[in-house]
Motif scaffolding. Structure first.
Motif, PDB file in Angstrom:
ATOM      1  N   VAL A   1       0.854  -1.183   0.000  1.00  0.00           N
ATOM      2  CA  VAL A   1       0.000   0.000   0.000  1.00  0.00           C
ATOM      3  C   VAL A   1       0.891   1.235   0.000  1.00  0.00           C
ATOM      4  CG1 VAL A   1      -1.736   1.303   1.282  1.00  0.00           C
ATOM      5  CG2 VAL A   1      -1.864  -1.201   1.193  1.00  0.00           C
ATOM      6  N   GLU A   2       0.598   2.137  -0.911  1.00  0.00           N
ATOM      7  CA  GLU A   2       1.360   3.390  -1.001  1.00  0.00           C
ATOM      8  C   GLU A   2       0.387   4.541  -1.219  1.00  0.00           C
ATOM      9  OE1 GLU A   2       4.284   2.653  -4.088  1.00  0.00           O
ATOM     10  OE2 GLU A   2       5.613   1.671  -2.638  1.00  0.00           O
ATOM     11  N   ALA A   3       0.914   5.765  -1.073  1.00  0.00           N
ATOM     12  CA  ALA A   3       0.079   6.956  -1.252  1.00  0.00           C
ATOM     13  C   ALA A   3       0.917   8.104  -1.833  1.00  0.00           C
ATOM     14  CB  ALA A   3      -0.538   7.369   0.086  1.00  0.00           C
ATOM     15  N   ASN A   4       1.934   7.741  -2.592  1.00  0.00           N
ATOM     16  CA  ASN A   4       2.883   8.748  -3.076  1.00  0.00           C
ATOM     17  C   ASN A   4       2.553   9.295  -4.452  1.00  0.00           C
ATOM     18  OD1 ASN A   4       3.490   6.152  -4.057  1.00  0.00           O
ATOM     19  ND2 ASN A   4       5.586   6.735  -4.527  1.00  0.00           N
ATOM     20  N   HIS A   5       1.419   8.856  -5.017  1.00  0.00           N
ATOM     21  CA  HIS A   5       0.966   9.449  -6.283  1.00  0.00           C
ATOM     22  C   HIS A   5      -0.455   9.954  -6.067  1.00  0.00           C
ATOM     23  CE1 HIS A   5       4.478   7.924  -8.317  1.00  0.00           C
ATOM     24  NE2 HIS A   5       4.171   6.665  -8.029  1.00  0.00           N
ATOM     25  N   ALA A   6      -0.687  11.228  -6.336  1.00  0.00           N
ATOM     26  CA  ALA A   6      -1.970  11.867  -6.031  1.00  0.00           C
ATOM     27  C   ALA A   6      -3.094  11.298  -6.878  1.00  0.00           C
ATOM     28  CB  ALA A   6      -1.864  13.374  -6.260  1.00  0.00           C
ATOM     29  N   GLY A   7      -4.299  11.567  -6.414  1.00  0.00           N
ATOM     30  CA  GLY A   7      -5.485  11.253  -7.199  1.00  0.00           C
ATOM     31  C   GLY A   7      -6.190   9.985  -6.803  1.00  0.00           C
ATOM     32  N   TYR A   8      -5.626   9.257  -5.836  1.00  0.00           N
ATOM     33  CA  TYR A   8      -6.292   8.030  -5.384  1.00  0.00           C
ATOM     34  C   TYR A   8      -7.503   8.377  -4.537  1.00  0.00           C
ATOM     35  CZ  TYR A   8      -3.456   9.235  -1.328  1.00  0.00           C
ATOM     36  OH  TYR A   8      -2.878   9.926  -0.296  1.00  0.00           O
ATOM     37  N   THR A   9      -8.389   7.403  -4.381  1.00  0.00           N
ATOM     38  CA  THR A   9      -9.504   7.535  -3.444  1.00  0.00           C
ATOM     39  C   THR A   9      -9.172   6.705  -2.200  1.00  0.00           C
ATOM     40  OG1 THR A   9     -10.713   5.636  -4.347  1.00  0.00           O
ATOM     41  CG2 THR A   9     -11.119   7.801  -5.365  1.00  0.00           C
ATOM     42  N   GLY A  10      -9.890   6.946  -1.137  1.00  0.00           N
ATOM     43  CA  GLY A  10      -9.573   6.267   0.111  1.00  0.00           C
ATOM     44  C   GLY A  10      -8.272   6.789   0.678  1.00  0.00           C
ATOM     45  N   THR A  11      -7.468   5.896   1.234  1.00  0.00           N
ATOM     46  CA  THR A  11      -6.234   6.325   1.896  1.00  0.00           C
ATOM     47  C   THR A  11      -4.976   5.961   1.113  1.00  0.00           C
ATOM     48  OG1 THR A  11      -6.169   4.268   3.176  1.00  0.00           O
ATOM     49  CG2 THR A  11      -7.295   6.146   4.187  1.00  0.00           C
ATOM     50  N   GLY A  12      -5.123   5.367  -0.051  1.00  0.00           N
ATOM     51  CA  GLY A  12      -3.949   5.012  -0.839  1.00  0.00           C
ATOM     52  C   GLY A  12      -4.331   4.059  -1.950  1.00  0.00           C
ATOM     53  N   PHE A  13      -3.322   3.372  -2.438  1.00  0.00           N
ATOM     54  CA  PHE A  13      -3.526   2.412  -3.541  1.00  0.00           C
ATOM     55  C   PHE A  13      -2.560   1.259  -3.333  1.00  0.00           C
ATOM     56  CE2 PHE A  13      -0.474   5.687  -4.805  1.00  0.00           C
ATOM     57  CZ  PHE A  13       0.630   4.934  -5.178  1.00  0.00           C
ATOM     58  N   VAL A  14      -2.736   0.214  -4.127  1.00  0.00           N
ATOM     59  CA  VAL A  14      -1.804  -0.915  -4.075  1.00  0.00           C
ATOM     60  C   VAL A  14      -0.815  -0.815  -5.229  1.00  0.00           C
ATOM     61  CG1 VAL A  14      -1.542  -3.416  -4.260  1.00  0.00           C
ATOM     62  CG2 VAL A  14      -3.372  -2.439  -2.848  1.00  0.00           C
ATOM     63  N   ASN A  15       0.451  -0.839  -4.881  1.00  0.00           N
ATOM     64  CA  ASN A  15       1.538  -0.987  -5.840  1.00  0.00           C
ATOM     65  C   ASN A  15       1.881  -2.468  -5.909  1.00  0.00           C
ATOM     66  OD1 ASN A  15       4.049  -1.274  -7.023  1.00  0.00           O
ATOM     67  ND2 ASN A  15       5.019   0.409  -5.904  1.00  0.00           N
ATOM     68  N   TYR A  16       1.437  -3.118  -6.993  1.00  0.00           N
ATOM     69  CA  TYR A  16       1.760  -4.528  -7.204  1.00  0.00           C
ATOM     70  C   TYR A  16       3.280  -4.697  -7.298  1.00  0.00           C
ATOM     71  CZ  TYR A  16      -3.013  -5.996  -8.636  1.00  0.00           C
ATOM     72  OH  TYR A  16      -4.353  -6.313  -8.693  1.00  0.00           O
ATOM     73  N   ASP A  17       3.811  -5.736  -6.682  1.00  0.00           N
ATOM     74  CA  ASP A  17       5.204  -6.091  -6.938  1.00  0.00           C
ATOM     75  C   ASP A  17       5.359  -6.391  -8.428  1.00  0.00           C
ATOM     76  OD1 ASP A  17       5.580  -5.851  -4.240  1.00  0.00           O
ATOM     77  OD2 ASP A  17       5.963  -7.986  -3.873  1.00  0.00           O
ATOM     78  N   ASN A  18       6.525  -6.105  -8.942  1.00  0.00           N
ATOM     79  CA  ASN A  18       6.775  -6.292 -10.376  1.00  0.00           C
ATOM     80  C   ASN A  18       7.116  -7.759 -10.644  1.00  0.00           C
ATOM     81  OD1 ASN A  18       8.197  -3.132  -9.926  1.00  0.00           O
ATOM     82  ND2 ASN A  18       6.390  -3.448 -11.204  1.00  0.00           N
ATOM     83  N   VAL A  19       6.117  -8.596 -10.422  1.00  0.00           N
ATOM     84  CA  VAL A  19       6.255 -10.040 -10.663  1.00  0.00           C
ATOM     85  C   VAL A  19       4.941 -10.592 -11.205  1.00  0.00           C
ATOM     86  CG1 VAL A  19       8.003 -10.422  -8.871  1.00  0.00           C
ATOM     87  CG2 VAL A  19       5.573 -10.598  -8.293  1.00  0.00           C
ATOM     88  N   THR A  20       5.039 -11.641 -11.995  1.00  0.00           N
ATOM     89  CA  THR A  20       3.857 -12.381 -12.414  1.00  0.00           C
ATOM     90  C   THR A  20       3.206 -13.025 -11.195  1.00  0.00           C
ATOM     91  OG1 THR A  20       4.847 -12.833 -14.558  1.00  0.00           O
ATOM     92  CG2 THR A  20       3.046 -14.263 -13.896  1.00  0.00           C
TER      93      THR A  20
END
Ligand code: GCU
Length: 138
Positions: free
Chosen positions: A18-37
């Protein structure tokens, strides 16, 4: 129309943060998926009536490379390889909608990355009622 929002940061997350370092999300943040399949976010969605529900994923992809994901409902494919193309920048959010059958009661909706880049940043799932007479319930 009636809808219910499910925030990604409150969902079950496998290989993501969970991160919040890019604006424009709703709620309290967003999920940054790990860069893996195989990284995924899974939502628990409850509806009172079985039916065909629009499922809208709000996401951002600041790259120029598609980040497709398999969307499953209760373990069954609902939208295999759904495209999440670049949105131009990480703080620029877009939506992808698929329609899927939900059962009355509790359902699991999972979005799983299918490439080594992982998924896009995921803000939320919005479940819209098939009609105003069948509102989803949280
Ligand atoms: C950057 C960006 C993240 C994003 C990541 C990625 O690090 O800041 O928000 O998730 O790229 O490529 O997945």
């Amino acid at each position: 129309p009636a809808f219910t929002d499910y925030q990604a940061e409150s969902a079950t997350i496998s290989q993501g943060v969970v991160e919040a370092n890019h604006a424009g999300y709703t709620g309290t943040g967003f999920v940054n998926y790990d860069n893996v399949t195989g990284s995924y976010v899974q939502f628990t969605v409850s509806v009172t009536a079985a039916g065909s529900y629009p499922l809208t994923l709000r996401y951002a992809n600041g790259t120029t490379v598609d980040r497709p994901m398999d969307v499953t409902v209760n373990g069954a494919p609902a939208a295999p390889g759904l495209s999440f193309p670049g949105t131009g920048a990480w703080p620029t959010w877009a939506e992808k909608t698929v329609t899927a059958t939900l059962a009355a009661g509790t359902n699991t909706v999972r979005a799983t990355a299918t490439t080594v880049n992982g998924g896009p940043n995921l803000d939320r799932l919005r479940v819209t009622a098939p009609s105003d007479s069948q509102p989803p319930t949280a």
